[in-house]
Design an enzyme around this catalytic site. Structure first.
Site, PDB file in Angstrom:
ATOM      1  N   GLU A   1      -1.937   9.592  -7.606  1.00 33.56           N
ATOM      2  CA  GLU A   1      -1.385   9.481  -8.960  1.00 33.56           C
ATOM      3  C   GLU A   1      -2.184  10.263  -9.991  1.00 33.56           C
ATOM      4  OE1 GLU A   1      -1.795   6.897  -6.934  1.00 33.56           O
ATOM      5  OE2 GLU A   1       0.119   5.866  -6.734  1.00 33.56           O
TER       6      GLU A   1
ATOM      7  N   LYS B   1      10.018  -4.483 -12.907  1.00 35.98           N
ATOM      8  CA  LYS B   1      11.047  -4.166 -11.916  1.00 35.98           C
ATOM      9  C   LYS B   1      12.406  -4.767 -12.278  1.00 35.98           C
ATOM     10  CE  LYS B   1      11.743  -3.699  -6.976  1.00 35.98           C
ATOM     11  NZ  LYS B   1      11.191  -3.919  -5.628  1.00 35.98           N
TER      12      LYS B   1
ATOM     13  N   PHE C   1       1.380  -9.475  -6.474  1.00 32.75           N
ATOM     14  CA  PHE C   1       0.999  -8.327  -5.659  1.00 32.75           C
ATOM     15  C   PHE C   1       1.186  -7.038  -6.459  1.00 32.75           C
ATOM     16  CE2 PHE C   1       2.202  -4.951  -2.584  1.00 32.75           C
ATOM     17  CZ  PHE C   1       0.950  -4.811  -2.003  1.00 32.75           C
ATOM     18  N   GLN C   2       0.189  -6.201  -6.451  1.00 30.67           N
ATOM     19  CA  GLN C   2       0.181  -4.932  -7.181  1.00 30.67           C
ATOM     20  C   GLN C   2       0.447  -5.123  -8.683  1.00 30.67           C
ATOM     21  OE1 GLN C   2       2.524  -1.977  -5.021  1.00 30.67           O
ATOM     22  NE2 GLN C   2       0.690  -1.452  -3.849  1.00 30.67           N
TER      23      GLN C   2
ATOM     24  N   MET D   1     -23.815  22.380 -12.282  1.00 33.15           N
ATOM     25  CA  MET D   1     -24.180  22.158 -13.675  1.00 33.15           C
ATOM     26  C   MET D   1     -25.214  21.041 -13.780  1.00 33.15           C
ATOM     27  SD  MET D   1     -23.895  23.269 -16.662  1.00 33.15           S
ATOM     28  CE  MET D   1     -22.433  24.165 -17.148  1.00 33.15           C
TER      29      MET D   1
END
Lengths: 627, 181
Positions: free
Chosen positions: A103, A215, A165-166, A526
């Site tokens: 993502e 949802k 969940f999630q 760096m």
């Protein structure tokens, strides 16, 4: 074609198609799910919206995106966003979705797309981990003022707060790293919210907006009509500068001799490159861009002093230190530019043009603040300038020319290994800076900024504010999908590249014309440089003791890989790589311990510039106190 | 005198849309940018759908300027007002329960109540609950007087404040005084 027909009918009923019928074998692989009508013509998924059809939330999401002019989104599906992905399947002829591999890649790709086109980039992710993975990209977009909209799935409203969940409180998590964010609680609010989100993302000082959609909201139905306008009484960006302030600025520019034009990303956002050029020409002003402003002024122009800031040119930084007038257009006096604030350009009057009122007098107090859009304010300035011969500024220019002559960007080339600067010089010479170039973060980024002659601001994709390692590859993916016919360059380092390396799969899957140049010094260069200069060479966890064979990695992903290890093969390998079609990786093995100079160490004043060992006149180049 | 004066208190009045998460945006802005909120009062405003947030903070003028700009930048914030000096009226509410074991204690409390103009809300044989309103400084003084009597419990609200010179031309100019003044 009967088989295709069956697929379509079944899709419309939301039934899973039998796997044998799912693929239309005659379609090109990237578009294998294209709905095909009898006779082979692509059947349009378009709806008649004049009747305000009753649609479920998921369809409203995709139709709203299409109404907003979006034709490409980046994303990764998951449980909470499944309804929307089902609708995406049906509207493939009008809205293309590119599947990334993480993502974070989706958000950076949306940023790269937005930065290279000026349009709003869109990413779509699922709830929980999908959504938390976008946080880095949101903060990156916030700091670099990139317009993106991220749509995240959320657990159903009935489950919110239950540790489902999630589930993650993504609106809470992303509140400080978005320009604005929404949790949509009613399906009726979907279309107006999306409309408003795009307006907020692209207007004023652009930025990221997140829309979290539970949802059940994507399953509920309502009549759909996309709003024409956004009414936000509390949000009215100032576009035109206050005429009195503009007049004051014009008077100062005419009055002061040692003036310098300091331009930032705001010039690119506003599309004010022509106005900057005209102001510079009519008032004979030297120009220095920030990292984000690269390309907004042609580096080949005689009035360009090169980049400003921590690794900017000696002349650009000293010009700011010695100037009696600094004209800041669309930059924000970032600490990488000012160094120690109390020592910054103490003798200069300062004009600051910025669309964000909170950027004005935030770190540096200015004499003439002008809140407004860079293009509008510059036009106002140009209208107020009398039609007169450009001022000579002869003493000032003589001083600047002398500095440029004595302290140009320079390095000692070697024959036993590739010097990183040599690599960037070759890249500049082979491309003339005409391709879109994304970078990651670190030494390679600074050398690219110093040596790659960016032809215009929209061709330069870099993570300036946040310094996000891993930005480069996915940002290049987004840019390569913006319709350009030219190859897109991704200059990266062996450290940064491994932070979003999985997007190589996206490159190959979309058959992108992407040329990845890995500046490989087997170090987190760096950080190593700082440890060398400031921590007495105690190299703490910067040596990449194990690193993969990048050429083999490219090949494993189905891309092409080349390697250059010796100076004599460098140009040939790069030519070959740049001319090979598709996604190509060039692993450029460079000298391990070269430092980026000039350098203004953190916390030092902006005139306390460290020059490289090549500069034998270094000592007298470092005025500790300014006259 | 070499001691540095503590940075002054500033009252900021914010009119913000009454939507979920908007208060969190304001509060998060303060913590995220390292500003401090000394007190915070939130309630519905007279305008439908709008909340009024009154908060106090401390800082030097440039910091306060940044705070005002940052709050103003919030998308759903309609108005931000900086209330200072004589330009505003301010009230804070304090409720305190005091032990009164004997007649002497009750007499002492009565004296303080009379002196300060506070009000008895409830009482029992051994305790009184008293309410006082006034500016934050008034409440500080009130508590100084009442603390020696034996405070069992105390709660004070955040101050709320109103600009004296509002947009309304008829804004009252003469302050009559709070309960404690």
């Amino acid at each position: 074609m009967q088989g295709s027909r069956i697929v379509l009918d079944q899709l419309d009923k939301d039934a899973p198609a039998p796997s044998s019928a799912r693929r239309n074998q005659s379609s090109p692989p990237a578009r294998q799910n294209e709905p095909v009508a009898p006779g082979g013509a692509v059947q349009s998924s378009a709806l008649d919206l004049s009747t305000a059809p009753v649609l479920r939330g998921a369809r409203i999401v995709v139709e709203s995106l299409i109404q907003e002019g979006v034709d490409l989104i980046f994303g990764y599906p998951g449980g909470a966003i499944l309804h929307v992905y089902d609708e995406l399947y049906k509207v493939q002829d009008r809205l293309r979705h590119v599947l990334v591999r993480h993502e974070q890649g989706a958000v950076h790709a949306a940023e790269g797309y937005a930065q290279s086109t000026g349009k709003v980039g869109v990413a779509m992710v699922t709830s929980g981990p999908g959504a938390t993975n976008v946080v880095t990209g949101l903060q990156n977009a916030l700091m670099d003022s990139t317009p993106i909209v991220v749509i995240s799935g959320q657990v159903a409203t009935t489950l919110i707060g239950n540790d489902a969940f999630q589930e993650a409180d993504i609106v809470g998590i992303t509140r400080p790293c978005t320009k604005y964010n929404y949790l949509v609680k009613r399906v009726e609010d979907l279309a107006p919210t999306i409309k408003e989100a795009f307006y907020l993302a692209r207007s004023g000082r652009p930025g990221p907006v997140l829309i979290d959609i539970p949802k059940d909201i994507t399953a509920n139905t309502t009549a759909f009509s996309y709003p024409e306008k956004v009414e936000l009484a509390s949000y009215k960006p100032t576009i035109k500068g206050h005429p009195l302030q503009v007049k004051k600025a014009v008077d100062l520019i005419r009055q002061f001799d040692k003036a310098v034009l300091y331009i930032g990303g705001g010039v690119v956002t506003a599309g004010a490159e022509r106005e900057v050029m005209e102001l510079s020409r009519r008032m004979n002003l030297p120009v220095t861009p920030t990292l984000m402003g690269l390309g907004a002024f042609p580096p080949s122009d005689s009035r360009s002093l090169g980049m400003l800031g921590m690794h900017g040119t000696y002349t650009a930084n000293m010009a700011m230190a010695k100037a009696d007038l600094i004209i800041n257009i669309g930059a924000r006096f970032d600490d990488r530019v000012t160094g120690r604030v109390d020592k910054f350009a103490v003798n200069a009057k300062k004009i600051h043009v910025d669309i964000d009122p909170s950027s004005v007098n935030k770190t540096v107090m200015v004499d003439v603040p002008i809140v407004g859009d860079a293009k509008h304010v510059l036009q106002q300035m140009l209208e107020m300038l009398p039609d007169e011969k450009p001022p000579e500024r002869s003493a000032w220019w003589a001083e600047l020319r002398e500095m440029q002559r004595r302290y140009p960007l320079r390095y000692k080339d070697r024959t036993d290994c590739i010097m990183p600067q040599r690599f960037f010089e070759e890249l500049a010479s082979l491309t003339q800076g005409r391709y879109i170039c994304s970078t990651d973060v670190g030494q390679h980024q600074m050398w690219a900024a110093q040596y790659y002659p960016v032809a215009n601001g929209r061709n330069w994709l870099t993570s300036g504010g946040l310094g996000t390692m891993g930005y480069g590859l996915p940002a290049a993916v987004g840019a390569a999908l913006n319709g350009t016919k030219e190859p897109v360059l991704c200059v990266t380092g062996d450290g940064s590249f491994q932070m979003c390396i999985q997007e190589l799969a996206t490159c190959v899957q979309e058959n992108l014309n992407l040329k990845i140049l890995v500046m490989n010094n087997r170090f987190l260069g760096m950080v190593r440089q700082w440890q060398e200069l400031l921590y007495d060479r105690r190299y703490s966890e910067v040596g990449l003791k194990y690193f993969p064979d990048f050429v083999k990695i490219a090949e494993a992903y189905g891309a092409t890989g080349f390697r250059a290890e010796k100076p004599e093969e460098l140009r040939a390998v790069m030519e070959k790589g740049l001319n090979t079609p598709g996604t190509v990786l060039m692993d450029i093995i460079v000298h391990k311990e070269t430092n980026v100079f000039p350098m203004i160490p953190g916390g030092a004043a902006h005139y306390e510039i460290l020059l490289g060992p090549e500069d034998d006149e270094q000592k007298d180049a470092q005025p500790r106190e300014l006259a | 005198m070499t001691s540095v004066a503590p940075s002054t208190r500033h009252i900021i009045s914010i009119l913000v849309e009454d939507r979920s998460g908007e208060l969190a945006r304001i509060v998060g802005l303060f913590s995220g940018r390292g500003y401090n909120i000394d007190s915070l009062a939130v309630n519905r405003s007279i305008e439908p759908g709008m909340s009024r947030v009154v908060l106090t903070t401390r800082g030097e003028p440039p910091v306060i300027e940044q705070i005002l700009k940052q709050v103003n930048k919030l998308v759903r914030v309609h108005k931000v007002r900086h209330l200072q000096g004589e330009g505003h009226l301010e009230r804070e509410l304090c409720i305190v329960t005091v032990r009164t074991q004997n007649a002497r204690a009750r007499e002492e409390l009565e004296r303080v109540i009379k002196l300060t103009g506070s009000r008895v809300l409830a009482f029992s044989a051994t305790a009184f609950t008293v309410e006082a309103t006034g500016t934050s400084t008034d409440i500080d003084h009130f508590l100084e007087l009442i603390r020696p009597l034996g405070v069992r419990d105390m709660v004070r609200s955040a101050p709320i404040a109103l600009s004296r010179a509002g947009t309304e031309a008829e804004a009252p100019a003469v302050e009559v005084g709070g309960v404690l003044s």
